[in-house]
Design an enzyme around this catalytic site. Structure first.
Site, short mmCIF file in Angstrom:
data_model
loop_
_atom_site.label_atom_id
_atom_site.label_comp_id
_atom_site.label_asym_id
_atom_site.label_seq_id
_atom_site.Cartn_x
_atom_site.Cartn_y
_atom_site.Cartn_z
N CYS A 82 -35.70 30.61 27.69
CA CYS A 82 -36.69 30.41 28.96
C CYS A 82 -37.35 29.38 29.26
O CYS A 82 -36.55 28.66 28.86
CB CYS A 82 -37.33 31.91 29.63
SG CYS A 82 -37.07 31.78 31.04
N HIS A 191 -33.21 35.52 29.13
CA HIS A 191 -33.89 36.10 28.26
C HIS A 191 -33.63 37.46 27.68
O HIS A 191 -32.86 38.30 27.87
CB HIS A 191 -35.00 37.33 28.55
CG HIS A 191 -36.42 36.61 29.02
ND1 HIS A 191 -37.77 36.35 28.66
CD2 HIS A 191 -36.54 36.27 30.84
CE1 HIS A 191 -37.76 34.99 29.51
NE2 HIS A 191 -37.45 35.43 30.95
N GLU A 193 -34.27 38.81 24.91
CA GLU A 193 -35.28 39.78 24.02
C GLU A 193 -35.03 41.38 25.93
O GLU A 193 -35.96 41.62 25.36
CB GLU A 193 -36.08 39.53 23.81
CG GLU A 193 -37.50 39.02 25.11
CD GLU A 193 -37.28 37.76 25.80
OE1 GLU A 193 -37.76 37.31 26.48
OE2 GLU A 193 -36.03 37.12 25.55
#
Length: 211
Positions: A82, A191, A193
């Site tokens: 990001c 992202h 994650e």
């Protein structure tokens, strides 16, 4: 062999989410701002959320830009996520203010031109055939984005003896760079994650490049 990964803590980013996601795919993860730990890790992850200028101030406070540069000069893997991707470029422009980035890649992070900002939610990407990061993922796989700024024009030209970086693009109003694979330096605007199984596969692929 378990890969040791440091998530750089410079006051910005989803540190615990990144830690959990990397641990899920088998990495031994440390979250720290310690210079030596970041240098010695097999892989370094640089997260980031919020404003470009604030992220750069936090990064410089822990000598993060030096860590990144030194690791890359030694061919050691770095993954930006990001705003952790955005700060790798030369400059960021937000609300008319220009901030100097790490300068690992030429180019400017600028506002997307779209009817709705931020670009928040799931979106597909267009990865190159030779990709390592997106290996094993279908073309219609979606990843989770949260951002209003991005790199809309890629400026790096490969020279003799240097391979062209692999670029993955996405679109929200305008096309923007969604990921870069450039030797030991890789990054995603989205992202991983927060991208479920698709993000886990991408992180697994990245760990495969970490020696």
């Amino acid at each position: 062999m378990v890969k040791k990964v440091t998530v750089l803590d410079y006051g910005s980013g989803n540190l615990r989410s990144a830690e959990r996601a990397l641990a899920r795919v088998g990495a031994e993860v440390t979250v720290t701002a310690d210079y030596e730990a970041a240098m010695e890790a097999d892989g370094l992850v640089v997260p980031g959320v919020g404003a470009f200028a604030a992220c750069m101030a936090g990064l410089r406070a822990v000598r993060g830009e030096r860590i990144i540069a030194r690791r890359l000069s030694a061919g050691r893997p770095v993954l930006g996520i990001c705003v952790g991707m955005q700060i790798l470029f030369e400059t960021g422009v937000e609300h008319g203010v220009t901030t100097e980035g790490c300068g690992e890649w030429p180019g400017t992070v600028e506002s997307l031109e779209a009817p709705v900002l931020p670009h928040m939610g799931w979106n597909t990407v267009k990865a190159p055939v030779e990709t390592v990061l997106f290996a094993g993922l279908d073309a219609d796989t979606r990843f989770y984005f949260v951002h209003s700024y991005g790199v809309r024009t890629w400026k790096l030209q490969a020279g003799p003896g240097f391979a062209d970086p692999l670029l993955t693009w996405a679109e929200h109003g305008v096309p923007f760079v969604a990921a870069v694979e450039n030797g030991p330096l890789m990054a995603t605007q989205f992202h991983p994650e927060k991208s479920g199984d698709a993000g886990a596969q991408l992180l697994t692929n990245w760990l495969g490049t970490v020696g």
